[in-house]
Enzyme design. Structure first.
Site, PDB file in Angstrom:
ATOM      1  N   CYS A  36      -5.111  -3.528   2.583  1.00  0.00           N
ATOM      2  CA  CYS A  36      -4.875  -3.520   4.028  1.00  0.00           C
ATOM      3  C   CYS A  36      -6.130  -3.781   4.855  1.00  0.00           C
ATOM      4  O   CYS A  36      -6.668  -4.874   4.844  1.00  0.00           O
ATOM      5  CB  CYS A  36      -4.185  -2.210   4.411  1.00  0.00           C
ATOM      6  SG  CYS A  36      -3.174  -2.378   5.932  1.00  0.00           S
TER       7      CYS A  36
ATOM      8  N   VAL B 218      -0.071  -2.257  10.768  1.00  0.00           N
ATOM      9  CA  VAL B 218       0.482  -1.846  12.061  1.00  0.00           C
ATOM     10  C   VAL B 218      -0.086  -2.684  13.214  1.00  0.00           C
ATOM     11  O   VAL B 218       0.428  -2.645  14.319  1.00  0.00           O
ATOM     12  CB  VAL B 218       0.231  -0.343  12.348  1.00  0.00           C
ATOM     13  CG1 VAL B 218       1.005   0.508  11.351  1.00  0.00           C
ATOM     14  CG2 VAL B 218      -1.253   0.004  12.308  1.00  0.00           C
TER      15      VAL B 218
ATOM     16  N   LYS C 239      -9.686   2.013  -2.018  1.00  0.00           N
ATOM     17  CA  LYS C 239      -9.901   1.327  -0.729  1.00  0.00           C
ATOM     18  C   LYS C 239     -11.252   1.691  -0.107  1.00  0.00           C
ATOM     19  O   LYS C 239     -11.555   2.872   0.093  1.00  0.00           O
ATOM     20  CB  LYS C 239      -8.759   1.710   0.224  1.00  0.00           C
ATOM     21  CG  LYS C 239      -8.715   0.929   1.521  1.00  0.00           C
ATOM     22  CD  LYS C 239      -7.483   1.369   2.347  1.00  0.00           C
ATOM     23  CE  LYS C 239      -7.263   0.561   3.592  1.00  0.00           C
ATOM     24  NZ  LYS C 239      -6.028   0.973   4.307  1.00  0.00           N
TER      25      LYS C 239
ATOM     26  N   GLU D 267       0.858  -1.186   0.000  1.00  0.00           N
ATOM     27  CA  GLU D 267       0.000   0.000   0.000  1.00  0.00           C
ATOM     28  C   GLU D 267       0.901   1.246   0.000  1.00  0.00           C
ATOM     29  O   GLU D 267       1.948   1.257   0.657  1.00  0.00           O
ATOM     30  CB  GLU D 267      -0.826  -0.060   1.293  1.00  0.00           C
ATOM     31  CG  GLU D 267      -1.832   1.034   1.520  1.00  0.00           C
ATOM     32  CD  GLU D 267      -2.560   0.853   2.878  1.00  0.00           C
ATOM     33  OE1 GLU D 267      -2.081   0.054   3.725  1.00  0.00           O
ATOM     34  OE2 GLU D 267      -3.594   1.506   3.076  1.00  0.00           O
TER      35      GLU D 267
END
Lengths: 262, 262
Positions: free
Chosen positions: A141, A168, A108, A38
Site C-alpha cells: 500500500c 483510501v 511494511k 493488504e
C-alpha cells in the site's frame, strides 16, 4: 507467466468468512502468481494495539495454511497481507507462499496514518524473492508514495512487484503507471473495496485493482466496487532491458552522486 | 505568486525569430515567474557537436540580455533553456534571471538520447534558487523520469519546480502529477510544440504545458499544438507542510537506511 489479483470486501475480524470469500472467488482459477489485498483476512480498521495483537499470527499458523492450500489449488505463488507477530512485535506484513513452502515475508516499511499506532514499522528492509525464473519484489500500500520503494526493488533486480493494498486515497492507481515507467517494471496492485466503520474511523476503499506494464500501460483494472479476479499473461522478461531509447538506460543513467537521500 | 509558462514552436537556429515570437506572446503579460521551454531560442534537433557549440552562448550574451529585458517588461523571474558554453564544454542548461541579475544556471543532469552526443552532462548537481520568499528548483525535460531529480529538489527545500521541456514521449505530463504528490510541491512544465526534422531525426513535440499543484491537480494545461501562455495565481507556501495525513509527513517519514541508491 499468468499473474492476477483478487479484489474483494473483507469483513473485519472474521477470518473464516474472508477465507471462504477468497476460496470461492478463486474456484477454478489457475495462475502462476496471485496477489491478495493488504490485511485480507482480518480487515483494516483496528482501534487499539491490543486488537492488532489479538488478530496477528505467526508464520505457519491459520492464514499461512489457508494460503498454502490456495497455492495448491491454483498452482500459484500467493502474496497476501496479514498482521504478523514476531517476538513481541506486530507488523503489517505480506507473506509469500507456494504449495510447499513459505518463500518469505515482507514487513511494511512506510506505515499509513494510524497504522503507526497499531503496528511496528518494518525493520528488515525491502526484499526480492526468487520465484524462478523471475525476481519478485513486494511492497504494501502506502509504500507506493515513496518512489524509493519501487526504485529499491528495481535496483535489487525485481522483474515485477506484488502490491497488496487497502487504498483510501485516490492517487495510487495513476501513480503506479509512473512507478512502472520510471523503473520499467511490472506491478500487480491488489486492492480491497467497500467501507469499514470502527471506533472513530470510517474508511471507503477504492477497488480498481490494477496490473501495469513497464511502459505504464494498464493491462487490467478492476471495478471501484465489487468482487473481481483477473489473471492475465505477461512476460516479465520485458522488464529486463531498461533502455527506453538507444542511448538511455533507466538504471545505469542514474547519476547517484547528485542525488540527496536526506 | 503569479506563475506561468510560455508554449511556442521555435524555428531551429533562428534566435532572433524565436525572440520575437516570445516577445509577442508576452506582450502585456505581468507575472512573478515565467518558464520558457528547453532550448527555446535555438531549437532542439542538433545534428553534430559542432552545431551545438556554434549555437551555444556564455552567460551574459545575447540570450541572457533578451531574457533580462523580458524580465523587465513582465516583472517576472524568467527560467529558460539554452545551450550553455563554459570553458570548452557545452551544456543543455537553464538560465534563471530577473531584471537586474543572473540568478543562476542549471546544467541538465540526465541527457536524453542523442543529447549525449551534442552536450556534456551537468556536473554541478541540482540547485535551488532563492527568489524571495520562495525557493525555486529547476530541472530540465528528461530529468522528470528519474524520481531522484524532483526528490532531491524537494529535500533541498524547493517550494516549486520550474521545468523547461522539449517532450517527444507521451509520459511526462501524467508523471508530473505523481512527482508533485510524492513531494507535495508545485511544478511548472513549459513545453514546446510542433515538429522538427533535421539530419536523420524527426521529432514531434507534444505541447500540453502544465502547472501542477502539491496534490497532483493540474491547474493549467496547454493545447497539444498551438502557442499558449497561461499565468495563474498559486500560493507556494502550500507546499511547505508535507503532512498528507495527521501522522504522515512525506519527507520525514522517509526511511533512508532501507533505500538503495545504486
Amino acid at each position: 507467466m499468468r499473474v492476477g489479483y483478487v479484489q474483494f470486501n473483507p469483513v473485519f475480524g472474521a477470518r473464516q468468512i474472508n477465507f471462504k470469500k477468497v476460496q470461492k472467488l478463486l474456484k477454478n482459477v489457475q495462475a502462476d502468481l496471485l496477489v491478495l489485498p493488504e490485511l485480507f483476512a482480518t480487515g483494516y480498521t483496528f482501534t487499539s494495539k491490543q486488537e492488532s495483537h489479538d488478530l496477528a499470527e505467526e508464520t505457519g499458523e491459520e492464514t499461512t495454511i489457508f494460503l498454502q492450500n490456495l497455492a495448491k489449488d491454483t498452482g500459484a505463488v500467493i502474496v497476501a497481507g496479514l498482521p504478523l507477530k514476531k517476538q513481541d512485535k506486530v507488523y503489517n506484513a505480506a507473506i509469500i507462499v507456494n504449495d510447499h513452502e513459505v518463500i518469505g515475508m515482507y514487513e511494511k516499511i512506510h506505515l499509513f496514518n494510524k497504522e503507526k499506532l497499531w503496528f511496528s514499522p518494518g525493520d528488515e528492509g525491502f526484499k526480492v524473492f526468487d520465484i524462478r525464473p523471475w525476481k519478485l519484489g513486494v511492497m504494501i500500500c502506502w509504500d507506493w508514495i515513496f518512489p524509493e520503494s519501487s526504485r529499491t526493488l528495481a535496483l535489487m533486480g525485481a522483474d515485477l512487484i506484488a502490491h497488496p493494498t487497502n487504498l483510501v486515497l485516490p492517487y495510487c492507481q495513476k501513480a503506479m503507471t509512473t512507478r512502472c515507467i520510471e523503473n520499467h517494471i511490472f506491478a500487480i496492485t491488489a486492492n480491497r473495496y467497500g467501507s469499514e466503520a470502527r471506533g472513530d474511523d470510517k474508511f471507503e476503499f477504492g477497488g480498481q485493482s490494477q496490473i501495469t506494464n513497464p511502459w505504464g500501460e494498464v493491462l487490467s483494472s478492476g471495478p471501484k466496487t465489487g468482487d473481481s479476479v483477473d489473471v492475465i499473461e505477461i512476460d516479465p522478461a520485458l522488464s529486463r532491458d531498461k533502455k527506453l531509447t538507444p542511448l538511455n538506460d533507466l538504471l545505469t543513467d542514474r547519476r547517484e552522486k547528485y542525488y540527496r537521500i536526506s
